[in-house]
Design an enzyme around this catalytic site. Structure first.
Site, PDB file in Angstrom:
ATOM      1  N   ASP A  93      34.133 119.692  42.176  1.00  0.00           N
ATOM      2  CA  ASP A  93      34.508 121.285  42.021  1.00  0.00           C
ATOM      3  C   ASP A  93      36.088 121.351  41.662  1.00  0.00           C
ATOM      4  O   ASP A  93      36.559 122.339  41.029  1.00  0.00           O
ATOM      5  CB  ASP A  93      34.087 122.149  43.047  1.00  0.00           C
ATOM      6  CG  ASP A  93      34.146 121.550  44.482  1.00  0.00           C
ATOM      7  OD1 ASP A  93      35.131 120.581  44.722  1.00  0.00           O
ATOM      8  OD2 ASP A  93      33.767 122.297  45.438  1.00  0.00           O
TER       9      ASP A  93
ATOM     10  N   GLN B 273      31.860 118.155  46.255  1.00  0.00           N
ATOM     11  CA  GLN B 273      32.288 116.715  46.012  1.00  0.00           C
ATOM     12  C   GLN B 273      31.841 115.842  47.286  1.00  0.00           C
ATOM     13  O   GLN B 273      31.314 116.339  48.353  1.00  0.00           O
ATOM     14  CB  GLN B 273      33.769 116.299  46.187  1.00  0.00           C
ATOM     15  CG  GLN B 273      34.672 116.798  44.997  1.00  0.00           C
ATOM     16  CD  GLN B 273      36.026 116.426  44.933  1.00  0.00           C
ATOM     17  OE1 GLN B 273      36.889 117.269  45.171  1.00  0.00           O
ATOM     18  NE2 GLN B 273      36.038 115.082  44.722  1.00  0.00           N
ATOM     19  N   HIS B 274      31.613 114.512  47.097  1.00  0.00           N
ATOM     20  CA  HIS B 274      31.255 113.669  48.264  1.00  0.00           C
ATOM     21  C   HIS B 274      29.954 113.420  48.717  1.00  0.00           C
ATOM     22  O   HIS B 274      29.555 112.329  49.450  1.00  0.00           O
ATOM     23  CB  HIS B 274      32.169 113.791  49.463  1.00  0.00           C
ATOM     24  CG  HIS B 274      33.759 113.921  48.962  1.00  0.00           C
ATOM     25  ND1 HIS B 274      34.442 113.302  48.156  1.00  0.00           N
ATOM     26  CD2 HIS B 274      34.541 115.116  49.559  1.00  0.00           C
ATOM     27  CE1 HIS B 274      35.627 113.805  48.234  1.00  0.00           C
ATOM     28  NE2 HIS B 274      35.809 115.031  48.768  1.00  0.00           N
TER      29      HIS B 274
HETATM   30  O1  LIG Z   1      35.664 117.963  50.279  1.00  0.00           O
HETATM   31  C1  LIG Z   1      36.133 118.511  49.391  1.00  0.00           C
HETATM   32  C2  LIG Z   1      37.348 118.053  48.593  1.00  0.00           C
HETATM   33  O2  LIG Z   1      37.609 116.862  48.895  1.00  0.00           O
HETATM   34  C3  LIG Z   1      35.546 119.909  49.253  1.00  0.00           C
HETATM   35  O3  LIG Z   1      36.548 120.741  48.377  1.00  0.00           O
HETATM   36  C4  LIG Z   1      34.304 120.095  48.426  1.00  0.00           C
HETATM   37  O4  LIG Z   1      34.348 119.601  47.192  1.00  0.00           O
HETATM   38  C5  LIG Z   1      33.528 121.256  48.820  1.00  0.00           C
HETATM   39  O5  LIG Z   1      34.064 122.355  48.107  1.00  0.00           O
HETATM   40  P1  LIG Z   1      33.696 124.055  48.267  1.00  0.00           P
HETATM   41  O6  LIG Z   1      32.313 124.219  48.010  1.00  0.00           O
HETATM   42  O7  LIG Z   1      34.216 124.342  49.632  1.00  0.00           O
HETATM   43  O8  LIG Z   1      34.509 124.717  47.002  1.00  0.00           O
END
Ligand SMILES: O=C(CO)[C@@H](O)[C@H](O)COP(=O)(O)O
Ligand SMILES: Nc1ncnc2c1ncn2[C@@H]1O[C@H](COP(=O)(O)OP(=O)(O)O)[C@@H](O)[C@H]1O
Length: 480
Positions: free
Chosen positions: A249, A71-72
């Site tokens: 994700d 995300q983000h």
């Molecule tokens: O910043 C967040 C949720 O807000 C993280 O969960 C990212 O979405 C990255 O996920 P992974 O790659 O570590 O699963």
């Protein structure tokens, strides 16, 4: 047999699953690594996606595909559809001051009320504000802002710079979904719309949703992806494969697990996350719990930590062991690790919001300074941060019957055993799998048939609850 595919373009790698539409059975899978770092050229994600798809046997016999992802991340495109600069990822903390500035201007209460979140360095809006202030020339060239899964979905559908794609740089074709849009801090899960004032405040340029007609005053407005609902389709690949909406994700994992009321998911990948699917949207003005949208049409209150599986990678490396070795060492130590406490803020931290923090080890004596205690302290410290997150998720009204433990580190026997001691709840470790990519496959099936599939997920019996309050007590003292 009709096949559907799901993708998880995560922080450390790209994973693909191909499943049987009828039964949900796994037919094929593939993966490819992503590079290290918190600033990444999206071209490497595209390359990894193509490699992982090829490793999974390709899409030639697949009817639909959907891409979930980290995300983000800020992917900024110019009018030719080229990426302007490397993407800043969710775990890049350079925009911490920008987050503080935005809160000072708008107010935490107003942010929570308008978009369900209060900015922290992870969220896209703060990265745009950082771009405005640190790289004004780049900010001035931005014609569209996408998230990692939005950009990959657009590329897979054949769009991109004219010399790299069959369909060219049509920015109006950009799409996202509710779950990932809700992590920008300029789209609200409760309102279901972009807050264009908050977008403009972040980048210093007006924005508009793709497909919305611009007038003379907004002709230079930055394009934001059209937000798709669950089960909608983003279009097709040039070869005709249907493309689902994709997801953040964590929302993807909730869908892949079939998480329902009473399930709290704890994911231990690069990030640590604690989240649940709830009917009512959450707005926490303290900013601890993010009021995200999920991928099924409701809500996904979530806390995230920046320090999860890689804490264990680092300590295993330090001790000269692999993951199994770390597990054996940790299991050979007593709960509480002989008083050794690792506060794992290696990458700064998001929950609690301490972007400049560093990790520290407490309670060492000559007798306690042994590899077993250090191995156990790493696992306990990492999980105590997530247990604090569970308390925060409970504080906004989530009630769990069980915790579903997923992500790369969940398969570590010591992590599962210590989780049963740190969380005062029943912990279930689902069968090893790629639940985020599975969520993508669920979306692909949903977009193809118009109905959410009811595939079953293998659930192991819960681990016996073995709560050891002394672990969290000594962690709380060290953290304070
Ligand atoms: O910043 C967040 C949720 O807000 C993280 O969960 C990212 O979405 C990255 O996920 P992974 O790659 O570590 O699963
Ligand atoms: N048995 C294990 N014990 C501890 N950590 C593990 C184990 N297997 C994988 N990992 C770690 O899990 C992480 C990858 O998990 P994953 O959920 O795929 O992350 P992400 O989705 O953030 O890319 C890596 O840091 C890897 O070293």
């Amino acid at each position: 047999m009709t096949l559907v595919a799901g993708v998880d373009s995560s922080t450390q790698s790209c994973k693909v699953v191909v499943r049987d539409l009828e039964t949900g059975a796994l037919v094929r899978s593939g993966r490819a690594a992503h590079p290290e770092g918190t600033e990444v050229d999206p071209a490497v994600w595209w390359e990894a996606l193509r490699t992982a798809l090829e490793a999974a046997g390709g899409l030639a016999d697949v009817a639909a595909v959907s891409i979930a992802g980290q995300q983000h991340g800020m992917v900024v495109l110019d009018a030719e559809g080229r990426v302007i600069r490397d993407a800043l990822l969710w775990n890049d903390t350079r925009s911490a001051a920008a987050a503080r500035d935005l809160i000072a201007e708008v107010g935490a209460d107003a942010y929570a009320a308008r978009v369900g979140v209060v900015p922290v360095a992870s969220f896209t809006a703060t990265k745009l504000r950082w771009l405005r202030d640190a790289e004004p020339a780049n900010a001035g060239r931005v014609a569209a802002v996408a998230l990692p899964h939005d950009w990959l979905t657009w590329r897979l559908r054949g769009y991109g710079p004219a010399d790299e794609s069959p369909l060219g740089p049509d920015l109006e074709a950009l799409t996202t979904d509710r779950s990932d849009a809700s992590g920008t801090a300029y789209w609200g899960a409760a309102s279901g719309t972009y807050d264009l004032d908050l977008f403009e405040r972040a980048l210093g340029r007006p924005g508009r949703e793709a497909g919305a007609s611009g007038d003379a005053t907004t002709s230079d407005a930055v394009v934001l992806p059209r937000v798709l609902g669950p089960g909608e389709s983003a279009g097709r690949t040039p070869e005709g494969v249907l493309v689902g909406p994709g997801a953040g994700d964590n929302a993807g994992a909730a869908l892949g697990l079939g998480a329902a009321e009473g399930d709290v998911v704890v994911s231990i990948g690069t990030s640590g996350t604690v989240f649940a699917v709830t009917d009512a949207p959450v707005a926490d003005p303290s900013g601890t719990v993010a009021g995200f949208a999920d991928a099924s049409g409701v809500s996904l209150p979530l806390i995230a930590t920046l320090n999860a599986a890689r804490v264990l990678d680092a300590i295993a490396r330090l001790l000269g062991v692999d993951h199994d070795g770390l597990s054996s060492l940790a299991l050979s130590a007593e709960p509480g690790a002989g008083g050794v406490v690792l506060v794992p803020y290696f990458e700064g931290e998001r929950t609690p919001n301490l972007p400049d923090a560093k990790a520290s080890i407490h309670g060492l004596t000559l007798a306690s300074t042994v590899p077993a205690n250090l191995a156990r302290a790493a696992i306990e410290g990492m999980l105590c941060g997530l247990a604090d997150g569970l308390d925060a998720v409970r504080a906004v009204g989530v009630r769990e019957r069980r915790i579903l433990l997923i992500g790369g580190a969940a398969q570590n026997p010591a992590v599962a055993a210590v989780a049963a001691q740190v969380f005062d709840a029943a912990v279930v470790v689902p069968a090893p799998g790629e639940y985020v990519a599975d969520g993508g496959a669920v979306q692909a099936a949903w977009a193809l048939t118009g109905t959410r599939p009811s595939w079953t997920v293998e659930a192991a019996p819960p681990l016996p609850v073995d709560t050891r309050p002394e672990i969290r007590a000594q962690y709380a003292a060290a953290r304070a």
